[in-house]
Scaffold this motif. Structure first.
Motif: not given
Length: 452
Positions: A304-312, A323-325, A368-371, A373-385
């Motif tokens: 999963l980490d390699q797939l996310v890296e290629q997508a970025c 940024t990725t972690s 910021h993109v994180m992997v 375990g089996a979770t992919v997390a994508v975080a931004d610094r936008g205005p939020g909701i």
């Protein structure tokens, strides 16, 4: 990330499905199958009920005539002749000549007409007229055999009649007949109760068959319903999503046709619309594949980490900062579907995760993109909701900020197909955090953190 939207109206596909001719045809087919199943059951139950009722009626009728024949046989055996003539004293003391069915003896002296000489004791019964009894007795005497008949009694109801001839002891001439009159109402009461029970049971069984037929026809048509609904969802998604990029391309071409500078200034806009159109088509086709494949995914062990890296790495160049972690992670999943899900998450974050405020920083997104375990997390610094609007992010056609409308809903479907989930929450410090969880696999080696 996708921003708060006003309260949505009815789902676009739902009203269309109610008006769909294909749905109406399937509904009519289900009703026809139910009707056919009910009619077949009704025909079978009716035939069986008729056989039961008819057999029971014949059984009671045969039992009634058997009892009457027994009374007649006993009565004829008790009749004898002496020098004084016909003797009937034995009839007065025998139980077979008491009660019902009633026994009557008609006798004819030489040269005389038939006369009623004995009637078994008991309450008066609505027997047929004497002329009918006499005619039946005469028939039995002429045939020298037992005769049966059904005649209306004084009430207009049917009475069972049986006549058995008797003979002179010395001459063996037929001298008369014993006529037994039976009232079928005594036996038919039980028959009517059985008939009522059979008819009620047949009605209940038919109603149960109708309900069962409706349920079974619905179950048998379930794949057709699901395929039809999947097709209509794909068509609705395509119509909803293709409208915007096609309109942009058309307007750009129209403007370029009247612009003296030619087509070159408008090519970047057309290219972006084309890329958007490509993404929309890919998302719609992916949704169609998910709906058609169901649980039959091409799942394989996947880094999963390699797939996310290629997508970025495949993201188009721009002012954004990603940024990725990425921790090493192996999951069992469909690589093509997971790649589309990750790409939709990144695209959504880049579109809606721009930093609020004036200045050049507001034109770029910090993602910021994180992997883990089996979770992919994508975080931004936008205005939020708003927290109340978080669940609506993954619904189809919830796209207030120019988004795809089905991007995150497709990610949710991909996650569900892999036994995972998609969640969204407010990020501390501002922005939004979206997590895509998949079914975990084996752990892999560590991977370094990088920046795109």
């Amino acid at each position: 990330m996708t921003r708060a939207a006003p309260a949505p109206g009815p789902a676009p596909g739902r009203a269309g499905r109610r008006r769909s001719p294909a749905h109406r045809r399937l509904r009519r087919l289900q009703l026809r199958l139910t009707l056919a199943y009910t009619l077949i059951t009704l025909a079978g139950v009716s035939a069986l009920s008729w056989m039961v009722i008819r057999t029971d009626e014949r059984s009671w009728r045969a039992a009634a005539y058997d009892e009457m024949d027994q009374r007649a046989a006993v009565s004829t055996s008790l009749i004898y002749y002496t020098d004084a003539g016909l003797q009937l004293d034995g009839l007065h003391d025998d139980e077979h000549t008491r009660g019902t069915p009633r026994v009557r003896v008609l006798h004819a002296a030489p040269g005389d007409a038939l006369r009623l000489v004995f009637t078994s004791p008991g309450p008066a019964d609505p027997a047929p007229g004497e002329d009918r009894l006499t005619a039946l007795a005469r028939t039995a005497m002429d045939r020298d055999d037992t005769v049966r008949a059904e005649e209306p009694d004084s009430r207009g109801a049917t009475a069972y009649l049986l006549a058995r001839p008797f003979h002179h002891d010395e001459t063996q001439e037929v001298r008369g007949a014993v006529v037994v009159v039976g009232d079928p109402s005594q036996w038919m009461a039980e028959h009517r109760r059985l008939t009522t029970s059979v008819l009620v049971g047949a009605g209940l069984l038919t109603a149960l068959a109708a309900a069962t037929g409706h349920l079974l026809s619905g179950r048998s048509l379930r794949p057709a319903w699901q395929s039809l609904e999947a097709q209509e969802r794909v068509l609705a998604d395509a119509a909803h999503e293709l409208r915007t990029p096609v309109a942009v391309m058309r307007s750009s071409v129209d403007i370029a046709g009247t612009d003296p500078r030619g087509l070159d200034p408008h090519l970047p806009r057309i290219r972006r619309a084309t890329e958007r159109l490509t993404d929309v088509v890919e998302n719609v086709l992916t949704r169609g594949r998910l709906q058609a494949a169901g649980p039959d995914l091409r799942a394989v062990p996947l880094r999963l980490d390699q797939l996310v890296e290629q997508a970025c790495e495949e993201l188009a160049a721009g002012p954004h900062v990603v940024t990725t972690s990425l921790d090493a992670s192996v999951v069992t999943a469909d690589p093509a579907l997971v790649r589309i899900a990750v790409r939709n998450l990144l695209d959504n974050a880049l579109r809606h995760g721009r930093t609020p405020g004036p200045g050049p920083a507001a034109a770029r997104a910090e993602v910021h993109v994180m992997v883990r375990g089996a979770t992919v997390a994508v975080a931004d610094r936008g205005p939020g909701i708003a927290a109340a609007d978080l669940p609506g992010l993954t619904e189809r056609f919830r796209s207030p900020g120019g988004g795809t409308g089905i991007g995150l809903s497709l990610v949710r479907e991909i996650a569900a197909a892999h036994g995972g989930s998609l969640t969204a929450e407010l990020r501390p410090g501002g922005g939004t955090l979206v997590r895509l969880s998949l079914a975990p696999g084996e752990a892999g080696p560590a991977h370094a953190t990088g920046t795109t």
